[in-house]
Scaffold this active site. Structure first.
Site, short mmCIF file in Angstrom:
data_model
loop_
_atom_site.label_atom_id
_atom_site.label_comp_id
_atom_site.label_asym_id
_atom_site.label_seq_id
_atom_site.Cartn_x
_atom_site.Cartn_y
_atom_site.Cartn_z
N TYR A 1 -70.95 94.22 41.87
CA TYR A 1 -69.99 94.78 40.99
C TYR A 1 -68.84 94.77 40.44
CZ TYR A 1 -67.56 99.91 40.24
OH TYR A 1 -67.23 100.93 40.05
N1 LIG Z 1 -66.15 105.75 42.36
C1 LIG Z 1 -64.73 104.76 42.08
O1 LIG Z 1 -64.25 104.97 43.51
C2 LIG Z 1 -64.87 104.64 41.54
C3 LIG Z 1 -63.94 103.66 41.38
C4 LIG Z 1 -63.46 102.34 40.19
C5 LIG Z 1 -64.90 102.76 38.83
N2 LIG Z 1 -65.42 103.89 38.53
C6 LIG Z 1 -66.47 103.88 37.73
O2 LIG Z 1 -65.81 104.46 37.06
C7 LIG Z 1 -67.60 105.48 36.34
C8 LIG Z 1 -68.33 106.88 36.66
O3 LIG Z 1 -67.62 107.34 37.61
P1 LIG Z 1 -68.31 108.66 37.81
O4 LIG Z 1 -68.08 108.77 39.51
O5 LIG Z 1 -68.16 110.10 37.28
O6 LIG Z 1 -69.68 107.83 38.21
P2 LIG Z 1 -71.37 109.23 38.14
O7 LIG Z 1 -70.99 110.04 39.32
O8 LIG Z 1 -71.65 108.67 39.16
O9 LIG Z 1 -71.74 108.83 37.13
C9 LIG Z 1 -72.60 108.24 36.35
C10 LIG Z 1 -73.29 108.68 35.19
O10 LIG Z 1 -74.33 107.08 34.98
C11 LIG Z 1 -75.42 107.61 34.17
N3 LIG Z 1 -76.28 106.90 34.13
C12 LIG Z 1 -76.27 105.84 35.76
N4 LIG Z 1 -77.32 104.84 34.47
C13 LIG Z 1 -77.68 105.11 33.31
C14 LIG Z 1 -78.69 104.80 32.69
N5 LIG Z 1 -80.28 104.06 33.59
N6 LIG Z 1 -78.93 105.42 31.54
C15 LIG Z 1 -77.54 106.38 31.59
N7 LIG Z 1 -77.21 106.71 31.89
C16 LIG Z 1 -77.15 106.80 33.58
C17 LIG Z 1 -75.76 108.29 34.98
O11 LIG Z 1 -76.72 109.66 34.85
P3 LIG Z 1 -77.84 110.56 35.94
O12 LIG Z 1 -77.06 111.64 35.45
O13 LIG Z 1 -79.12 110.11 35.20
O14 LIG Z 1 -78.18 109.92 37.01
C18 LIG Z 1 -74.22 109.55 35.36
O15 LIG Z 1 -74.29 110.45 35.07
C19 LIG Z 1 -67.84 104.08 36.15
O16 LIG Z 1 -68.09 103.41 34.97
C20 LIG Z 1 -67.83 103.75 37.79
O17 LIG Z 1 -68.59 102.27 37.84
C21 LIG Z 1 -65.80 104.11 40.20
#
Ligand SMILES: NC(=O)c1ccc[n+]([C@@H]2O[C@H](COP(=O)([O-])OP(=O)(O)OC[C@H]3O[C@@H](n4cnc5c(N)ncnc54)[C@H](OP(=O)(O)O)[C@@H]3O)[C@@H](O)[C@H]2O)c1
Length: 211
Positions: free
Chosen positions: A125
């Site tokens: 990741y």
């Molecule tokens: N979780 C953590 O603690 C953490 C920490 C640091 C950074 N981040 C980063 O923060 C960002 C957002 O986090 P979040 O919690 O908002 O994530 P999330 O709720 O999992 O949302 C991710 C989105 O990406 C979309 N997606 C995934 N695969 C796709 C594809 N092939 N084509 C188009 N869309 C796609 C998903 O679509 P669907 O709705 O269709 O599934 C979802 O809407 C990400 O970049 C993550 O890596 C996360």
């Protein structure tokens, strides 16, 4: 200003689309599932169906900026980190360059600065995030790379800690991350900046001005 939001149905993405609309931007809400369109429209977005693992050549056409806040998600394996977190971002960068979209803000992650130093299971990741960050920084686009800590579902209070390196781990609310993304679009001083982001005591505008 039309802003393509990749990951618009995500937990940050939905907050971001609503905030962008409130601030007078025109968010183009990229989704892969057409059934999410009505929800994004209700938030003020213009839905656009496209998959990050597919052809993205045309998706940025007519946009002034891109915000990438998509992600393959915690339950996915290394292959998805590669095709969504790295290649998806890289294809959007190429599309932005092709269509003269000047501005690109990406949600990266704390840990992307040193992927090999992270816990074993996090390395694919962090490596994918880092590769996307490096591609963006080298692209010539007006970029901002935002590296949040562990995300929480709190609404946020408009106060954060931000610096190139904060020297500690911690949490940050998705509400404040969305607010920071909007603030970056409105603050040219964040162009060319990469920074870590945690909950904190400094008003967002002040925190960004100090970078
Ligand atoms: N979780 C953590 O603690 C953490 C920490 C640091 C950074 N981040 C980063 O923060 C960002 C957002 O986090 P979040 O919690 O908002 O994530 P999330 O709720 O999992 O949302 C991710 C989105 O990406 C979309 N997606 C995934 N695969 C796709 C594809 N092939 N084509 C188009 N869309 C796609 C998903 O679509 P669907 O709705 O269709 O599934 C979802 O809407 C990400 O970049 C993550 O890596 C996360």
């Amino acid at each position: 200003m039309r802003v393509l939001v990749a990951g618009s149905h995500g937990k940050i993405g939905r907050r971001l689309v609503g905030l962008l609309a409130e601030h007078g931007y025109r968010p183009v809400a990229m989704i892969r599932d057409p059934e999410q369109a009505a929800e994004l429209r209700d938030l003020g977005g213009e839905p656009l169906v496209a998959n990050l693992e597919g052809d993205l050549e045309a998706v940025t056409e007519g946009c002034d900026a891109v915000v990438y806040t998509a992600g393959a998600g915690a339950g996915s394996g290394a292959a998805k980190k590669e095709t969504v977190d790295r290649q998806g971002a890289e294809k959007l960068i190429e599309s932005a360059l092709r269509h003269g979209v000047g501005r690109f803000v990406i949600v990266s992650s704390m840990g992307a600065d040193a992927p090999d130093e992270g816990p074993e299971q996090m390395r694919p990741y962090y490596a994918a995030k880092r590769a996307a960050d490096d591609a963006l920084a080298a692209s010539g686009l007006d970029y901002t790379i935002v590296r949040p800590g562990q995300l929480t579902d709190e609404p946020g209070d408009g106060r954060v800690s931000a610096a190139l390196s904060l020297g500690r781990s911690g949490q940050v609310s998705r509400g404040d991350v969305a607010a920071v993304l909007v603030a970056c679009l409105g603050d040219g001083r964040t162009v060319g900046k990469t920074f870590e982001l945690l909950d904190g005591d400094t008003p967002i505008g002040e925190a960004l001005a100090s970078l």
